[in-house]
Design an enzyme around this catalytic site. Structure first.
Site, PDB file in Angstrom:
ATOM      1  N   SER A 122       0.842  -1.199   0.000  1.00  0.00           N
ATOM      2  CA  SER A 122       0.000   0.000   0.000  1.00  0.00           C
ATOM      3  C   SER A 122       0.881   1.255   0.000  1.00  0.00           C
ATOM      4  O   SER A 122       1.748   1.391  -0.855  1.00  0.00           O
ATOM      5  CB  SER A 122      -0.942  -0.046   1.199  1.00  0.00           C
ATOM      6  OG  SER A 122      -1.963   0.916   1.102  1.00  0.00           O
ATOM      7  N   ASP A 180      -5.937  -4.183  -2.224  1.00  0.00           N
ATOM      8  CA  ASP A 180      -4.901  -3.770  -1.274  1.00  0.00           C
ATOM      9  C   ASP A 180      -4.058  -4.953  -0.775  1.00  0.00           C
ATOM     10  O   ASP A 180      -4.583  -5.934  -0.260  1.00  0.00           O
ATOM     11  CB  ASP A 180      -5.609  -3.091  -0.097  1.00  0.00           C
ATOM     12  CG  ASP A 180      -4.659  -2.529   0.939  1.00  0.00           C
ATOM     13  OD1 ASP A 180      -3.433  -2.636   0.768  1.00  0.00           O
ATOM     14  OD2 ASP A 180      -5.166  -1.978   1.931  1.00  0.00           O
TER      15      ASP A 180
END
Length: 381
Positions: free
Chosen positions: A44, A167
């Site tokens: 991320s 993610d």
């Protein structure tokens, strides 16, 4: 202490705007010309910080967090409450590509050469398994977008190589195990986990991570509400709360499935005591605000996922994070691990932080990095 004959990895956690801490650490590393690494892995926001570090573009990570993620265009809480797309990653990453301070992809490739590898962790939606893709490749835009695509906030499908991705933090919050799998056992880990103020309790790792997140979510939602100024927002929240109480009973099957199957495997993995069984349904019902967010995730999402749900992803995420914390606390005997972490709780949150909070965390990271470098005799300024 860092030997040129050995291989080292740099592993950077995400955390949204909390990534300002890692930006401060890595900018200080650039100042000191400290880069003994042959493997770089980020999840991320951590992947964005890794990108700027590899390209040796001091300040890029902070600029993105401070000047783009704080804009309403990036995350609009009112749209979130209105069940619309609240996060505009595509808009934000256009600035990474062609903004005032774009990421220098060619320089990153040159700095890596043939001997070093920079990877972003992303999660396969169907398997809930972590995969690792080169950051400085032709599909870098999609890879970086995927690693930052928080399921509860970003609704568009990101597809390549025949899979849908979200993610990386869903499956590997701090991808230390990937470094270990690749045979690089000397690891420098930058996380947002503050140094513990007291000895670790006997609470199970899974339950401890879930409880920690519950508290963070409570504080985050309260902050969001305080900053909302659109007329009718409070009425929407009240109505939303009422709707949830009617809907929660319909989620019983999901809770039971997760509690009896997925969490059962985590209990076995962590050898939890029999008396510490985690009843996910009861835990969620204990906190109405948390349940609201879970409900919004499962009821609102415009894309379909045949074998997974957002609730699966949440459980996977926090169970994985518990496993990672155990790795950091008690790494395998053949692992040398340097954990660079905040001295105290960070001021910023994942989203909707104030700029002064972000800057404070950046300076915090810079100071912690300076201590680390001095300890290991890298004092170049």
């Amino acid at each position: 202490m860092f030997n040129q004959q050995k291989k080292y990895s740099l592993i950077v956690q995400g955390g949204g705007q909390k990534g300002a801490f890692a930006s401060g650490v890595l900018d200080k590393f650039i100042d000191a010309d400290f880069d003994p690494f042959s493997l770089y892995i980020g999840t991320s926001a951590g992947a964005l910080n890794v990108s700027s570090f590899v390209a040796k573009q001091r300040g890029i990570g902070l600029d993105f967090i401070l000047n783009y993620t704080t804009r309403e265009r990036f995350f609009d809480m009112n749209k979130f409450l209105q069940k619309q797309q609240p996060m505009d990653l595509d808009w934000a990453f256009e600035f990474v590509n062609s903004g005032e301070f774009p990421l220098d992809l060619e320089r990153g490739k040159q700095n890596l050469g043939d001997e070093r590898v920079a990877l972003a962790c992303i999660t396969d939606v169907e398997e809930l398994k972590d995969y690792y893709y080169p950051i400085f490749a032709d599909n870098w835009f999609d890879v970086l977008r995927a690693t930052c695509a928080i399921p509860m906030l970003y609704y568009h499908d990101i597809e390549f190589d025949g899979k849908k991705w979200v993610d990386g933090g869903v499956s590997a919050t701090i991808p230390v195990e990937e470094s270990y799998r690749r045979g690089i056992n000397n690891m420098v880990v930058i996380s947002t986990i503050p140094e513990p103020k007291q000895p670790v309790t006997s609470m199970s790792p899974v339950r401890e991570s879930l409880e920690k997140w519950k508290k963070e979510l409570e504080a985050g939602l309260e902050t969001h509400i305080r900053h909302l100024k659109v007329s009718g927002t409070k009425e929407k929240l009240t109505d939303f709360q009422k709707q949830f109480s009617d809907k929660v009973t319909n989620m019983k099957a999901d809770y039971q499935r997760l509690t009896e199957s997925r969490l059962a495997s985590y209990r076995e993995q962590y050898q939890l005591m029999a008396g510490e069984k985690l009843n996910l349904k009861q835990w969620i019902q204990d906190n109405e605000k948390l349940a609201q967010l879970i409900d919004i995730q499962n009821k609102r999402t415009p894309f379909s996922r045949s074998s997974t749900s957002h609730l699966d992803m949440l459980v996977s995420h926090y169970a994985n994070h518990a496993e990672v914390e155990q790795f950091l606390l008690s790494p395998p005997e053949d692992v040398n691990l340097w954990h660079i972490q905040p001295k105290h709780e960070l001021s910023s949150k994942g989203l909707l932080s104030q700029k002064d909070q972000i800057l404070e965390d950046y300076e915090h990271g810079s100071a912690v990095a300076a201590d680390f470098l001095a300890q290991h005799h890298f004092t170049r300024s």
